[in-house]
Design a protein around this motif. Sequence first.
Motif, PDB file in Angstrom:
ATOM      1  N   UNK A   1       0.937  -1.525   0.389  1.00 61.77           N
ATOM      2  CA  UNK A   1       0.152  -0.247   0.604  1.00 61.77           C
ATOM      3  C   UNK A   1       1.085   1.124   0.051  1.00 61.77           C
ATOM      4  N   UNK A   2       1.786   1.060   0.233  1.00 62.01           N
ATOM      5  CA  UNK A   2       2.911   2.293   0.767  1.00 62.01           C
ATOM      6  C   UNK A   2       3.291   2.891  -0.718  1.00 62.01           C
ATOM      7  N   UNK A   3       4.133   1.735  -1.425  1.00 63.42           N
ATOM      8  CA  UNK A   3       4.214   1.593  -2.394  1.00 63.42           C
ATOM      9  C   UNK A   3       2.935   2.135  -3.710  1.00 63.42           C
ATOM     10  N   UNK A   4       2.370   1.751  -3.914  1.00 65.69           N
ATOM     11  CA  UNK A   4       0.442   2.708  -4.297  1.00 65.69           C
ATOM     12  C   UNK A   4       0.608   3.800  -4.332  1.00 65.69           C
ATOM     13  N   UNK A   5       0.552   4.590  -2.518  1.00 63.39           N
ATOM     14  CA  UNK A   5       0.330   5.836  -2.381  1.00 63.39           C
ATOM     15  C   UNK A   5       1.911   5.970  -2.975  1.00 63.39           C
ATOM     16  N   UNK A   6       2.870   6.039  -2.402  1.00 60.24           N
ATOM     17  CA  UNK A   6       3.674   6.651  -3.105  1.00 60.24           C
ATOM     18  C   UNK A   6       3.765   7.075  -5.177  1.00 60.24           C
ATOM     19  N   UNK A   7       3.284   5.930  -5.804  1.00 63.16           N
ATOM     20  CA  UNK A   7       3.448   6.603  -6.784  1.00 63.16           C
ATOM     21  C   UNK A   7       1.932   7.237  -7.294  1.00 63.16           C
ATOM     22  N   UNK A   8       0.913   7.352  -6.772  1.00 58.76           N
ATOM     23  CA  UNK A   8      -0.012   8.123  -6.626  1.00 58.76           C
ATOM     24  C   UNK A   8       0.538   9.944  -6.193  1.00 58.76           C
ATOM     25  N   UNK A   9       1.341   9.821  -4.939  1.00 57.23           N
ATOM     26  CA  UNK A   9       1.777  11.480  -5.253  1.00 57.23           C
ATOM     27  C   UNK A   9       3.107  11.122  -6.117  1.00 57.23           C
ATOM     28  N   UNK A  10       4.272  10.452  -7.066  1.00 59.52           N
ATOM     29  CA  UNK A  10       4.960  10.841  -7.510  1.00 59.52           C
ATOM     30  C   UNK A  10       4.252  11.486  -9.283  1.00 59.52           C
ATOM     31  N   UNK A  11       3.381  11.089  -9.206  1.00 58.02           N
ATOM     32  CA  UNK A  11       1.777  10.848 -10.789  1.00 58.02           C
ATOM     33  C   UNK A  11       1.299  13.360 -10.292  1.00 58.02           C
ATOM     34  N   UNK A  12       1.344  12.866  -8.826  1.00 59.06           N
ATOM     35  CA  UNK A  12       0.527  14.268  -8.624  1.00 59.06           C
ATOM     36  C   UNK A  12       1.382  14.955  -8.730  1.00 59.06           C
ATOM     37  N   UNK A  13       2.487  15.235  -8.307  1.00 54.06           N
ATOM     38  CA  UNK A  13       3.581  15.891  -8.435  1.00 54.06           C
ATOM     39  C   UNK A  13       4.461  16.244  -9.988  1.00 54.06           C
ATOM     40  N   UNK A  14       4.389  15.642 -10.185  1.00 53.01           N
ATOM     41  CA  UNK A  14       4.977  15.733 -11.705  1.00 53.01           C
ATOM     42  C   UNK A  14       3.667  16.101 -12.678  1.00 53.01           C
ATOM     43  N   UNK A  15       2.144  16.259 -12.051  1.00 55.64           N
ATOM     44  CA  UNK A  15       1.195  17.054 -13.307  1.00 55.64           C
ATOM     45  C   UNK A  15       1.048  18.437 -12.341  1.00 55.64           C
ATOM     46  N   UNK A  16       1.336  18.388 -11.162  1.00 53.75           N
ATOM     47  CA  UNK A  16       1.292  19.618 -10.823  1.00 53.75           C
ATOM     48  C   UNK A  16       2.850  20.689 -11.186  1.00 53.75           C
ATOM     49  N   UNK A  17       3.368  19.804 -11.562  1.00 51.19           N
ATOM     50  CA  UNK A  17       4.823  20.938 -11.503  1.00 51.19           C
ATOM     51  C   UNK A  17       4.628  21.165 -13.055  1.00 51.19           C
ATOM     52  N   UNK A  18       4.062  20.460 -14.065  1.00 49.65           N
ATOM     53  CA  UNK A  18       3.374  21.137 -15.585  1.00 49.65           C
ATOM     54  C   UNK A  18       2.895  22.065 -15.723  1.00 49.65           C
ATOM     55  N   UNK A  19       2.130  21.972 -13.888  1.00 48.74           N
ATOM     56  CA  UNK A  19       0.948  23.610 -14.393  1.00 48.74           C
ATOM     57  C   UNK A  19       1.894  24.763 -14.312  1.00 48.74           C
ATOM     58  N   UNK A  20       3.009  24.585 -13.584  1.00 47.75           N
ATOM     59  CA  UNK A  20       4.056  25.929 -12.624  1.00 47.75           C
ATOM     60  C   UNK A  20       3.815  26.638 -13.931  1.00 47.75           C
ATOM     61  N   UNK A  21       4.803  26.348 -15.495  1.00 50.98           N
ATOM     62  CA  UNK A  21       5.123  27.973 -16.420  1.00 50.98           C
ATOM     63  C   UNK A  21       4.719  27.786 -16.947  1.00 50.98           C
ATOM     64  N   UNK A  22       2.871  27.090 -17.065  1.00 48.74           N
ATOM     65  CA  UNK A  22       1.829  27.242 -17.733  1.00 48.74           C
ATOM     66  C   UNK A  22       1.021  28.696 -17.045  1.00 48.74           C
ATOM     67  N   UNK A  23       0.615  28.765 -15.691  1.00 52.59           N
ATOM     68  CA  UNK A  23      -0.498  29.593 -15.353  1.00 52.59           C
ATOM     69  C   UNK A  23       0.761  30.888 -15.074  1.00 52.59           C
ATOM     70  N   UNK A  24       2.809  30.580 -14.662  1.00 50.93           N
ATOM     71  CA  UNK A  24       3.255  31.700 -14.393  1.00 50.93           C
ATOM     72  C   UNK A  24       2.821  32.409 -16.516  1.00 50.93           C
ATOM     73  N   UNK A  25       3.459  32.106 -17.286  1.00 48.06           N
ATOM     74  CA  UNK A  25       2.972  32.656 -18.350  1.00 48.06           C
ATOM     75  C   UNK A  25       1.944  33.803 -18.066  1.00 48.06           C
ATOM     76  N   UNK A  26       0.332  32.708 -17.717  1.00 43.26           N
ATOM     77  CA  UNK A  26      -0.961  33.457 -18.714  1.00 43.26           C
ATOM     78  C   UNK A  26      -0.592  34.756 -17.432  1.00 43.26           C
TER      79      UNK A  26
END
Length: 292
Positions: A1-26
């Motif tokens: 379960x811990x590994x599964x949660x870590x994978x979920x958090x990693x996916x969330x972190x990647x998605x959120x990181x991709x939105x940083x330059x987009x929001x800054x540009x706008x």
Amino acid sequence: MVDTISVIYAVQAIILTLTIPMSLIYLLTIIFIERFHTANNILTANFCSICFICVIYWALYRASSVFHFYPYYGNTAFCTFVLSAGQYLNCLLIYSLTLIAISRYLTIRFPTKRLFKRKYWIYSTIILQWIFSSSVSIPIILDSLQGCINGLPLFSWNFLYYLLIIVIIPVIIYITFNGLILAAVRSSSRRVREITTIIAATTHIDHQQNRRDIKLLKHIFFLFFVFIFGWGPVYIATAIADFYMPLWVYYLLQTLPAFTIIIQILDLFIYNHEVRQYWKERMFRCLHINLR
């Protein structure tokens, strides 16, 4: 379960990181291009700036969870800041959307009042929105402080309060003012039918304005429901997770807000034709492509 949660958090972190330059540009486009300094764009920039800060916070928070790095443990002040900042930013984000609805209602209901279209009025309402969001977040800060002192910062009964101020109250406000907008638009349409042909040109302008208002209303509804369906299930699950919900369902629902934020940032570029056209022209100019 811990590994599964870590994978979920990693996916969330990647998605959120991709939105940083987009929001800054706008955001920087609205700030530094003078022709974009309109009332609607200023309100949108307020939403985008909060979204930018919120994305950075949650990306760092999720990344720290992936690597099991919790520097705020053992420091009560830092612990309180970290645990309360996320809920505070979420609160700011949702109330920035309700502010757009309230401001739009005032401009539609009182179209001859220039006050509601002036920049100082818009900035004043934004300041009031931040003050209100900060005020309702005080119990969140106190709850986080108590949790950090006791060493139990999670699963507090005050998550019911979070659900109330971040989901339920904004929904009530949003539905109320958008219902008033719909009523005002329908009332305006009935008045337009009664106008004589002598002022047909004005009638045409009113029709165009009504169409723009309805288009903007649909867009605001889209942003709002994307946010609610992204964050609502998480807060509902948090309120009942200790009693009725399997743990894997709770962590799965936490992926929704990450997708919600990136959809909202993409929608800002898709909806704002002027900003989109500006960057389209800039890109074509860099590529030496003639638009004509």
